[in-house]
Design an enzyme around this catalytic site. Structure first.
Site, short mmCIF file in Angstrom:
data_model
loop_
_atom_site.label_atom_id
_atom_site.label_comp_id
_atom_site.label_asym_id
_atom_site.label_seq_id
_atom_site.Cartn_x
_atom_site.Cartn_y
_atom_site.Cartn_z
N ASP A 28 -8.55 -2.33 1.71
CA ASP A 28 -7.06 -2.22 2.16
C ASP A 28 -7.02 -0.78 3.15
O ASP A 28 -7.88 0.30 2.87
CB ASP A 28 -6.34 -1.52 0.75
CG ASP A 28 -4.91 -1.80 1.02
OD1 ASP A 28 -4.29 -0.73 1.97
OD2 ASP A 28 -3.91 -2.33 0.31
N ILE A 29 -6.38 -0.96 4.19
CA ILE A 29 -6.30 0.02 4.99
C ILE A 29 -5.59 1.38 4.86
O ILE A 29 -5.88 2.12 5.46
CB ILE A 29 -5.97 -0.64 6.37
CG1 ILE A 29 -6.43 0.18 7.97
CG2 ILE A 29 -4.36 -0.64 6.30
CD1 ILE A 29 -7.95 -0.11 7.90
N GLU A 87 4.90 -6.76 0.64
CA GLU A 87 4.78 -6.22 1.89
C GLU A 87 4.29 -7.48 2.64
O GLU A 87 4.74 -7.72 3.81
CB GLU A 87 3.88 -5.01 2.17
CG GLU A 87 3.72 -4.33 3.45
CD GLU A 87 3.01 -3.27 3.24
OE1 GLU A 87 2.03 -3.35 4.48
OE2 GLU A 87 2.96 -2.31 2.52
N HIS A 92 -2.33 -11.97 -2.48
CA HIS A 92 -3.55 -11.08 -2.79
C HIS A 92 -3.60 -10.28 -3.92
O HIS A 92 -2.67 -10.02 -4.46
CB HIS A 92 -3.65 -10.09 -1.37
CG HIS A 92 -2.15 -9.39 -1.28
ND1 HIS A 92 -1.19 -9.88 -0.58
CD2 HIS A 92 -1.90 -8.08 -1.46
CE1 HIS A 92 -0.12 -9.10 -0.61
NE2 HIS A 92 -0.64 -7.97 -1.11
N HIS A 94 -4.91 -6.69 -5.58
CA HIS A 94 -5.27 -5.53 -5.26
C HIS A 94 -6.49 -5.09 -6.35
O HIS A 94 -6.30 -5.15 -7.69
CB HIS A 94 -4.25 -4.57 -5.54
CG HIS A 94 -3.26 -4.49 -4.40
ND1 HIS A 94 -3.27 -3.73 -3.37
CD2 HIS A 94 -2.18 -5.32 -4.13
CE1 HIS A 94 -2.05 -3.87 -2.63
NE2 HIS A 94 -1.68 -4.93 -3.18
P1 AMP Z 1 1.80 -5.63 -0.87
O1 AMP Z 1 2.09 -6.83 -0.07
O2 AMP Z 1 3.04 -4.91 -1.53
O3 AMP Z 1 0.70 -5.89 -2.15
O4 AMP Z 1 0.88 -4.71 0.04
C1 AMP Z 1 0.11 -5.11 0.97
C2 AMP Z 1 -1.11 -4.26 1.22
O5 AMP Z 1 -1.86 -4.78 2.30
C3 AMP Z 1 -0.74 -2.94 1.45
O6 AMP Z 1 -1.56 -1.99 0.58
C4 AMP Z 1 -1.48 -2.41 2.80
O7 AMP Z 1 -2.12 -1.30 3.02
C5 AMP Z 1 -2.32 -3.43 3.06
N1 AMP Z 1 -2.63 -3.87 4.28
C6 AMP Z 1 -1.41 -4.33 5.16
N2 AMP Z 1 -2.15 -4.63 6.21
C7 AMP Z 1 -3.61 -4.44 6.21
C8 AMP Z 1 -4.73 -4.38 7.20
N3 AMP Z 1 -4.44 -5.07 8.33
N4 AMP Z 1 -5.90 -4.44 6.77
C9 AMP Z 1 -5.97 -3.83 5.27
N5 AMP Z 1 -5.20 -3.81 4.61
C10 AMP Z 1 -3.89 -4.01 4.98
#
Ligand code: AMP
Length: 132
Positions: A28-29, A87, A92, A94
């Protein structure tokens, strides 16, 4: 195509931790802790509970293997697992190396890591995953 599909396809860079034909894992970035990893199916499905029964079972086994590899690289009490998906509309999981329950609080400030640190962690997890 979702941003995560582009990541799995290699069209957008990521810190790759593990992969197989069906699933992909990367850092995760905006990590909550060092080693915060996301596991995704290559197939683009928004809501995790829309995955087919056998697919979600294989997805969980993949995430388990990533968690085992991750725990070797990022020593922790346990690797926590969470699903939000608020988001990014691509299912996905975590995986979060936890020292305490505070590490699972998604509204806490995120870590700032250097590129080299992301790469070091991802490469080490990738190497451990290959051994499983
Ligand atoms: P959520 O959809 O609420 O589970 O959160 C999406 C997660 O994806 C967040 O923790 C972001 O930091 C992560 N994220 C979004 N874009 C990227 C990316 N390009 N590379 C890595 N992680 C990402």
């Amino acid at each position: 195509m979702s941003i995560f599909s582009k990541i799995a396809a290699g069209e957008i860079p990521s810190y790759k931790c593990a992969e197989n034909d069906e699933f992909y894992a990367f850092l995760d970035i905006n990590p909550m802790v060092k080693g915060h990893t996301l596991c995704i199916p290559r197939r683009e499905v928004d809501y995790i509970f829309d995955l087919e029964d056998d697919e979600i079972a294989r997805f969980q086994v993949f995430a388990k293997k990533v968690a085992v590899a991750l725990k070797k690289v990022c020593p922790c009490v346990k690797v926590g697992q969470a699903v939000l998906g608020l988001e990014v509309p691509h299912a996905h999981i975590h995986l979060i190396p936890m020292q305490s329950e505070k590490d699972m609080l998604f509204n806490k400030p995120k870590l700032q890591l250097e590129q080299e640190e992301f790469q070091r962690i991802a490469d080490a997890v990738y190497a451990e995953f290959q051994k499983l």
